[in-house]
Write a protein that holds these residues in place. Structure first.
Motif, PDB file in Angstrom:
ATOM      1  N   THR A  45       0.912  -1.094  -0.080  1.00  0.00           N
ATOM      2  CA  THR A  45      -0.269  -0.110   0.091  1.00  0.00           C
ATOM      3  C   THR A  45       0.887   1.351  -0.021  1.00  0.00           C
ATOM      4  O   THR A  45       2.057   1.239   0.575  1.00  0.00           O
ATOM      5  N   ALA A  46       0.328   2.081  -0.596  1.00  0.00           N
ATOM      6  CA  ALA A  46       1.067   3.452  -0.605  1.00  0.00           C
ATOM      7  C   ALA A  46       0.440   4.787   0.419  1.00  0.00           C
ATOM      8  O   ALA A  46       1.018   5.532   0.681  1.00  0.00           O
ATOM      9  N   THR A  47      -0.782   4.283   1.238  1.00  0.00           N
ATOM     10  CA  THR A  47      -1.252   5.385   1.954  1.00  0.00           C
ATOM     11  C   THR A  47      -1.663   4.473   3.213  1.00  0.00           C
ATOM     12  O   THR A  47      -1.848   3.208   3.091  1.00  0.00           O
ATOM     13  N   PRO A  48      -1.855   5.220   4.026  1.00  0.00           N
ATOM     14  CA  PRO A  48      -2.644   4.525   5.556  1.00  0.00           C
ATOM     15  C   PRO A  48      -4.124   4.385   5.636  1.00  0.00           C
ATOM     16  O   PRO A  48      -4.826   4.026   6.493  1.00  0.00           O
ATOM     17  N   ALA A  49      -4.495   4.583   4.286  1.00  0.00           N
ATOM     18  CA  ALA A  49      -6.084   4.761   4.219  1.00  0.00           C
ATOM     19  C   ALA A  49      -6.959   3.537   4.493  1.00  0.00           C
ATOM     20  O   ALA A  49      -7.889   3.795   5.341  1.00  0.00           O
ATOM     21  N   LEU A  50      -6.271   2.099   4.287  1.00  0.00           N
ATOM     22  CA  LEU A  50      -7.101   1.114   4.909  1.00  0.00           C
ATOM     23  C   LEU A  50      -6.721   0.626   6.289  1.00  0.00           C
ATOM     24  O   LEU A  50      -7.421  -0.281   6.696  1.00  0.00           O
ATOM     25  N   SER A  51      -5.653   0.987   6.807  1.00  0.00           N
ATOM     26  CA  SER A  51      -5.258   0.659   8.127  1.00  0.00           C
ATOM     27  C   SER A  51      -6.359   0.807   9.022  1.00  0.00           C
ATOM     28  O   SER A  51      -6.791   1.922   9.374  1.00  0.00           O
ATOM     29  N   ALA A  52      -6.585  -0.311   9.762  1.00  0.00           N
ATOM     30  CA  ALA A  52      -7.361  -0.293  10.990  1.00  0.00           C
ATOM     31  C   ALA A  52      -8.799  -0.070  10.369  1.00  0.00           C
ATOM     32  O   ALA A  52      -9.705   0.076  11.470  1.00  0.00           O
ATOM     33  N   LEU A  53      -9.202  -0.178   9.227  1.00  0.00           N
ATOM     34  CA  LEU A  53     -10.424  -0.058   8.720  1.00  0.00           C
ATOM     35  C   LEU A  53     -11.367  -1.050   9.104  1.00  0.00           C
ATOM     36  O   LEU A  53     -11.052  -2.486   9.031  1.00  0.00           O
ATOM     37  N   ALA A  54     -12.540  -0.888   9.672  1.00  0.00           N
ATOM     38  CA  ALA A  54     -13.478  -1.828  10.110  1.00  0.00           C
ATOM     39  C   ALA A  54     -14.591  -2.391   8.943  1.00  0.00           C
ATOM     40  O   ALA A  54     -15.386  -1.117   8.730  1.00  0.00           O
ATOM     41  N   VAL A  55     -14.707  -3.390   8.437  1.00  0.00           N
ATOM     42  CA  VAL A  55     -15.396  -3.710   7.481  1.00  0.00           C
ATOM     43  C   VAL A  55     -16.584  -4.522   7.984  1.00  0.00           C
ATOM     44  O   VAL A  55     -16.375  -5.670   8.237  1.00  0.00           O
ATOM     45  N   THR A  56     -17.922  -4.219   7.938  1.00  0.00           N
ATOM     46  CA  THR A  56     -18.952  -4.794   8.303  1.00  0.00           C
ATOM     47  C   THR A  56     -19.401  -5.846   7.389  1.00  0.00           C
ATOM     48  O   THR A  56     -19.623  -5.742   6.511  1.00  0.00           O
ATOM     49  N   SER A  57     -19.796  -7.053   8.189  1.00  0.00           N
ATOM     50  CA  SER A  57     -20.552  -7.968   7.330  1.00  0.00           C
ATOM     51  C   SER A  57     -21.543  -7.542   6.364  1.00  0.00           C
ATOM     52  O   SER A  57     -22.398  -6.951   6.867  1.00  0.00           O
ATOM     53  N   ARG A  70     -17.514 -16.902   0.764  1.00  0.00           N
ATOM     54  CA  ARG A  70     -17.028 -17.377  -0.385  1.00  0.00           C
ATOM     55  C   ARG A  70     -16.189 -15.893  -1.112  1.00  0.00           C
ATOM     56  O   ARG A  70     -16.555 -14.938  -0.946  1.00  0.00           O
ATOM     57  N   PRO A  71     -15.286 -16.443  -2.007  1.00  0.00           N
ATOM     58  CA  PRO A  71     -14.618 -15.195  -2.626  1.00  0.00           C
ATOM     59  C   PRO A  71     -15.599 -14.226  -3.426  1.00  0.00           C
ATOM     60  O   PRO A  71     -16.537 -14.947  -4.064  1.00  0.00           O
ATOM     61  N   CYS A  72     -15.256 -13.186  -3.489  1.00  0.00           N
ATOM     62  CA  CYS A  72     -15.852 -12.176  -4.303  1.00  0.00           C
ATOM     63  C   CYS A  72     -14.712 -11.267  -4.959  1.00  0.00           C
ATOM     64  O   CYS A  72     -13.784 -10.968  -4.459  1.00  0.00           O
ATOM     65  N   ALA A  73     -15.078 -10.807  -6.291  1.00  0.00           N
ATOM     66  CA  ALA A  73     -14.041  -9.867  -6.988  1.00  0.00           C
ATOM     67  C   ALA A  73     -14.842  -8.952  -7.978  1.00  0.00           C
ATOM     68  O   ALA A  73     -15.948  -9.061  -8.117  1.00  0.00           O
ATOM     69  N   VAL A  74     -14.287  -7.642  -8.034  1.00  0.00           N
ATOM     70  CA  VAL A  74     -14.828  -6.844  -8.876  1.00  0.00           C
ATOM     71  C   VAL A  74     -13.882  -6.118  -9.915  1.00  0.00           C
ATOM     72  O   VAL A  74     -12.605  -6.367  -9.531  1.00  0.00           O
ATOM     73  N   THR A  75     -14.217  -5.809 -10.844  1.00  0.00           N
ATOM     74  CA  THR A  75     -13.180  -5.121 -12.034  1.00  0.00           C
ATOM     75  C   THR A  75     -12.937  -3.595 -11.959  1.00  0.00           C
ATOM     76  O   THR A  75     -11.634  -3.365 -11.867  1.00  0.00           O
ATOM     77  N   ASP A  76     -13.869  -3.004 -11.403  1.00  0.00           N
ATOM     78  CA  ASP A  76     -13.708  -1.632 -10.797  1.00  0.00           C
ATOM     79  C   ASP A  76     -14.723  -1.311  -9.628  1.00  0.00           C
ATOM     80  O   ASP A  76     -16.068  -1.010  -9.765  1.00  0.00           O
ATOM     81  N   TYR A  77     -13.917  -1.127  -8.551  1.00  0.00           N
ATOM     82  CA  TYR A  77     -14.455  -1.196  -7.282  1.00  0.00           C
ATOM     83  C   TYR A  77     -15.446   0.073  -7.258  1.00  0.00           C
ATOM     84  O   TYR A  77     -16.725  -0.023  -6.778  1.00  0.00           O
ATOM     85  N   SER A  78     -15.154   1.238  -7.746  1.00  0.00           N
ATOM     86  CA  SER A  78     -15.835   2.583  -7.300  1.00  0.00           C
ATOM     87  C   SER A  78     -17.305   2.408  -7.950  1.00  0.00           C
ATOM     88  O   SER A  78     -18.077   3.089  -7.657  1.00  0.00           O
ATOM     89  N   PRO A  90     -11.592   5.371   1.459  1.00  0.00           N
ATOM     90  CA  PRO A  90     -10.463   4.648   1.644  1.00  0.00           C
ATOM     91  C   PRO A  90      -9.960   3.807   0.294  1.00  0.00           C
ATOM     92  O   PRO A  90      -8.594   3.837   0.064  1.00  0.00           O
ATOM     93  N   VAL A  91     -10.640   3.489  -0.255  1.00  0.00           N
ATOM     94  CA  VAL A  91     -10.532   2.345  -1.588  1.00  0.00           C
ATOM     95  C   VAL A  91      -9.789   3.334  -2.406  1.00  0.00           C
ATOM     96  O   VAL A  91      -8.797   3.126  -3.133  1.00  0.00           O
ATOM     97  N   ALA A  92     -10.496   4.549  -2.829  1.00  0.00           N
ATOM     98  CA  ALA A  92     -10.179   5.448  -3.725  1.00  0.00           C
ATOM     99  C   ALA A  92      -8.674   6.007  -3.243  1.00  0.00           C
ATOM    100  O   ALA A  92      -8.010   6.358  -4.247  1.00  0.00           O
ATOM    101  N   ALA A  93      -8.590   6.527  -2.189  1.00  0.00           N
ATOM    102  CA  ALA A  93      -7.321   7.190  -1.623  1.00  0.00           C
ATOM    103  C   ALA A  93      -6.128   6.307  -1.951  1.00  0.00           C
ATOM    104  O   ALA A  93      -5.194   6.813  -2.073  1.00  0.00           O
ATOM    105  N   GLU A  94      -6.396   4.946  -1.874  1.00  0.00           N
ATOM    106  CA  GLU A  94      -5.330   3.922  -1.974  1.00  0.00           C
ATOM    107  C   GLU A  94      -5.102   3.748  -3.703  1.00  0.00           C
ATOM    108  O   GLU A  94      -4.177   3.418  -4.206  1.00  0.00           O
TER     109      GLU A  94
END
Length: 282
Positions: A45-57, A70-78, A90-94
């Protein structure tokens, strides 16, 4: 245990990047008693944007992976319509675009999530997805081994006192059988552990069960012979032992015959008794 779990995730992320060439990988553990993942491990990573991020189920890509197990994937997150967008900032910041999230599932419970990502909107191929899944499987295996080893050490406590401890105690006898079953399970896992340090830790834990009697130098059993005898001692048939060890039934028979010859016995039961007396089995 939590510190050890985090170490396993850190190692898996490094392996994932090496195997796929993905520039970024990150992940974290599901917090005890809560349906959320705390991102604690970052690689590339290039930034601390994702550090300690809490991702809710259920939220975002990782939350979806937790909810579905199960695994999940996206081609363009935003701009993806497959996920919710609570974590776009935070995803965009990174600068992440294509992302895969794979849950680490132990005993039907999601324990952690591993992510791999690109900073470009390119589809993640089967090779990348497969490597991400394998990294998660490695963590799952490591967590199972650590938990089994902890249970093994606990079971080898005072309640498992052997002969000479007084009148037979049914509870202690049951505990000894649990120890033998755990010993067999861990011996079967050991050859599948690719990390030599973790494999050594596992075998050291197994050795705790026979610590009272050093293996007799007069009887030298190969590791696979001990594995087979451990399965037999736990009540496994040749077929069940073969399935557990990942070999054929004929291979199990060959190891068993070799062990019986070294121990100077003629039956499976005698082999187990002799191996225990020689200090090879609990």
């Amino acid at each position: 245990m939590r510190a050890g779990d985090a170490v396993e995730i850190r190692g898996a992320l490094a392996r994932l990047r090496r195997a796929t060439g993905l520039p970024v990988a990150f992940g974290g553990l599901v917090e005890p008693g809560r349906r959320q993942v705390r991102i604690s491990e970052l690689s590339g990573t290039a930034t601390p944007a994702l550090s300690a991020l809490a991702v809710t189920s259920g939220n975002g890509l990782g939350g979806k992976a937790v909810a579905l197990a199960r695994p999940c994937a996206v081609t363009d997150y935003s701009v993806s319509r497959q996920i919710s967008h609570e974590y776009d900032l935070p995803v965009a910041a990174e600068g992440l675009r294509a992302v895969v999230a794979v849950p680490v599932v132990v005993r039907r419970r999601v324990r952690a999530v591993l992510y791999g990502a690109l900073r470009a909107a390119h589809p993640l191929g089967d090779r990348t997805l497969g490597a991400a899944v394998q990294a998660a499987r490695d963590v799952e295996q490591a967590l199972v081994v650590r938990e089994e080893a902890a249970a093994l050490v606990a079971a080898a406590g005072p309640g498992t006192a052997g002969p000479g401890a007084g009148r037979p105690d049914p509870a202690a006898g049951a505990a000894r059988e649990q120890v033998r079953e755990a010993h067999a399970a861990l011996r079967a896992l050991a050859p599948r552990i690719t990390d030599p340090v973790l494999r050594a830790e596992l075998l050291d834990a197994c050795a705790l069960l026979t610590a009272g009697t050093a293996p007799s130098p007069a009887v030298r059993l190969a590791p696979r012979e001990v594995d087979v005898l451990a399965c037999v001692a736990a009540g496994a048939t040749n077929g069940a032992a073969a399935e557990r060890l990942g070999v054929t039934a004929e291979t199990v028979k060959a190891y068993l015959r070799s062990a019986m010859r070294k121990l100077g016995v003629r039956t499976r039961g005698q082999a187990v008794v002799a191996a225990r007396r020689a200090g090879w089995l609990p």
